[in-house]
Design a protein around this motif. Sequence first.
Motif, PDB file in Angstrom:
ATOM      1  N   HIS A   5      10.659   8.678 -30.166  1.00  0.00           N
ATOM      2  CA  HIS A   5       9.142   8.915 -30.360  1.00  0.00           C
ATOM      3  C   HIS A   5       8.873  10.046 -31.322  1.00  0.00           C
ATOM      4  O   HIS A   5       7.731  10.418 -31.378  1.00  0.00           O
ATOM      5  CB  HIS A   5       8.610   8.943 -29.116  1.00  0.00           C
ATOM      6  CG  HIS A   5       8.369   7.594 -28.318  1.00  0.00           C
ATOM      7  ND1 HIS A   5       7.880   7.584 -26.948  1.00  0.00           N
ATOM      8  CD2 HIS A   5       8.421   6.278 -28.971  1.00  0.00           C
ATOM      9  CE1 HIS A   5       7.658   6.343 -26.835  1.00  0.00           C
ATOM     10  NE2 HIS A   5       7.969   5.753 -28.076  1.00  0.00           N
ATOM     11  N   LEU A   6       9.649  10.566 -32.101  1.00  0.00           N
ATOM     12  CA  LEU A   6       9.593  11.807 -33.113  1.00  0.00           C
ATOM     13  C   LEU A   6      10.352  11.382 -34.433  1.00  0.00           C
ATOM     14  O   LEU A   6      11.495  10.964 -34.334  1.00  0.00           O
ATOM     15  CB  LEU A   6       9.986  12.846 -32.372  1.00  0.00           C
ATOM     16  CG  LEU A   6       9.145  13.795 -31.612  1.00  0.00           C
ATOM     17  CD1 LEU A   6       9.917  15.090 -31.094  1.00  0.00           C
ATOM     18  CD2 LEU A   6       7.670  13.919 -32.262  1.00  0.00           C
ATOM     19  N   SER A   7       9.638  11.486 -35.496  1.00  0.00           N
ATOM     20  CA  SER A   7      10.288  11.674 -37.007  1.00  0.00           C
ATOM     21  C   SER A   7       9.236  12.518 -37.683  1.00  0.00           C
ATOM     22  O   SER A   7       8.260  12.123 -37.951  1.00  0.00           O
ATOM     23  CB  SER A   7      10.512  10.168 -37.391  1.00  0.00           C
ATOM     24  OG  SER A   7      11.556  10.269 -38.718  1.00  0.00           O
ATOM     25  N   LEU A   8      10.060  13.670 -38.102  1.00  0.00           N
ATOM     26  CA  LEU A   8       9.316  14.579 -38.888  1.00  0.00           C
ATOM     27  C   LEU A   8      10.281  14.912 -39.991  1.00  0.00           C
ATOM     28  O   LEU A   8      11.371  15.203 -39.859  1.00  0.00           O
ATOM     29  CB  LEU A   8       9.139  15.955 -38.155  1.00  0.00           C
ATOM     30  CG  LEU A   8       8.174  15.695 -36.592  1.00  0.00           C
ATOM     31  CD1 LEU A   8       8.525  17.087 -35.967  1.00  0.00           C
ATOM     32  CD2 LEU A   8       6.919  15.399 -37.179  1.00  0.00           C
ATOM     33  N   ASN A   9       9.535  14.915 -41.147  1.00  0.00           N
ATOM     34  CA  ASN A   9      10.496  14.997 -42.326  1.00  0.00           C
ATOM     35  C   ASN A   9       9.776  15.787 -43.514  1.00  0.00           C
ATOM     36  O   ASN A   9       8.425  15.680 -43.571  1.00  0.00           O
ATOM     37  CB  ASN A   9      10.427  13.642 -43.123  1.00  0.00           C
ATOM     38  CG  ASN A   9      11.414  12.916 -41.852  1.00  0.00           C
ATOM     39  OD1 ASN A   9      12.562  12.367 -42.080  1.00  0.00           O
ATOM     40  ND2 ASN A   9      10.516  11.893 -41.242  1.00  0.00           N
ATOM     41  N   PHE A  10      10.666  16.983 -43.971  1.00  0.00           N
ATOM     42  CA  PHE A  10      10.148  17.652 -45.148  1.00  0.00           C
ATOM     43  C   PHE A  10      10.955  17.710 -46.155  1.00  0.00           C
ATOM     44  O   PHE A  10      12.016  17.809 -46.069  1.00  0.00           O
ATOM     45  CB  PHE A  10      10.065  18.913 -44.362  1.00  0.00           C
ATOM     46  CG  PHE A  10       8.881  18.928 -42.925  1.00  0.00           C
ATOM     47  CD1 PHE A  10       7.703  19.396 -43.010  1.00  0.00           C
ATOM     48  CD2 PHE A  10       9.736  18.668 -42.099  1.00  0.00           C
ATOM     49  CE1 PHE A  10       6.878  19.583 -41.925  1.00  0.00           C
ATOM     50  CE2 PHE A  10       8.815  19.007 -40.633  1.00  0.00           C
ATOM     51  CZ  PHE A  10       7.381  19.170 -40.990  1.00  0.00           C
ATOM     52  N   VAL A  11      10.214  18.141 -47.257  1.00  0.00           N
ATOM     53  CA  VAL A  11      10.661  18.259 -48.400  1.00  0.00           C
ATOM     54  C   VAL A  11      10.502  19.659 -49.242  1.00  0.00           C
ATOM     55  O   VAL A  11       8.993  19.847 -49.173  1.00  0.00           O
ATOM     56  CB  VAL A  11      10.950  17.103 -49.565  1.00  0.00           C
ATOM     57  CG1 VAL A  11      11.641  17.500 -51.008  1.00  0.00           C
ATOM     58  CG2 VAL A  11      11.541  15.984 -49.138  1.00  0.00           C
TER      59      VAL A  11
END
Length: 369
Positions: free
Chosen positions: A176-182
């Motif tokens: 229930h979580l997916s956090l993605n950063f560049v």
Amino acid sequence: MTSSTVKKSAVKKPASHFYRVVPVAIVCLLGLAVVGLKVGQTPAEQMQTFAEAYLETLDDSQRGLTMKDFGSPERVGWHFIPKDERKGLMIGDMNDAQRTAGLRLLRSALSEAGYGKVNRIMLLEEVLNEMEKGEGRWERNPQRYFVTLFGDPSGKSGADGEDADGRWGLSFEGHHLSLNFVCRGNEVLDSTPQFLASNPATVMQETTVTLGKGTAVLSREEQLGFKLINALSDEQQDLAVISAEAPSEVRFAGEPQPERTAPKGIPYAELDAVQKDVLKDLVATYTDVAAEPVAAKRRLQILNDGWEQVRFAWAGAMEPGIGHYYRITGKSFLIEFVNTQSDPAGNPANHIHCFYRDLTGDFDLPISQ
């Protein structure tokens, strides 16, 4: 738009220990994300600082699990469903210092409200475990969340190939979580996909765990949606409603990029002043999960694109307890929300999935046409 968007260490704490420390960690880490940083540091600079500090706590084996090439296909492989195996190093396989460093890195990427939601989503695993009496198909454990770094946050590696431009990425993911950063230098280049979910959407029974009866982690996302659709006149609802039945799931779940489909629903221009404010509040609930400078960049992009480009679409029931869905489409962003599944106790439409995605391309990659 550049908005958005494990294996075991030597020391492993039992799950009960994590349950006790995480609520305290919310308070502590709010301070830790700021203490020791230079005044005026950007979120990307803070993330770099804490990524390097986190890596310093790991042994070679843990670093091998945590660090991947920026060009790795795993960078764009994401999902929120329960999985037996995931990329990265699991929170549960960290000692206390490593866990604190990993969560501090996560906190630096998020707003206070965003971090609070994420923390409670993790703690809902306790509630699910209790509701399923520990006999569910999947392990329900708030330690089963994974940290992965793509590329080198220090910018020292990558003299050639995919890392040559200094970009690096962060993934924090689990059920229930997916956090993605560049990031690159002092800039967060992208901060999507951003996926949050809540099961139960509202905890309807007494519990013996951290989160009690009445907890509703994503209540604002749901209640503002109801507020807007029910504020529309019959004629406006004719424009907004795209189906009498809600879909079972958000679109493009787990896909590296969302499709750019023709926007549906009622245009922003067809709303009155009060309704426009509700829609803006609803959109801000998603944009403002990220750290404020990143959230501000998201909001500015929407403003520059023009709110006239935004449409609000609804499907399903207009009251709680029956399946419902909404979609908000702008020139360069997509929001979807669905609540159709039951919770483990059988309470209908008590299981939320929602996301914020970048219609110019998630993961700082161009969307393929």
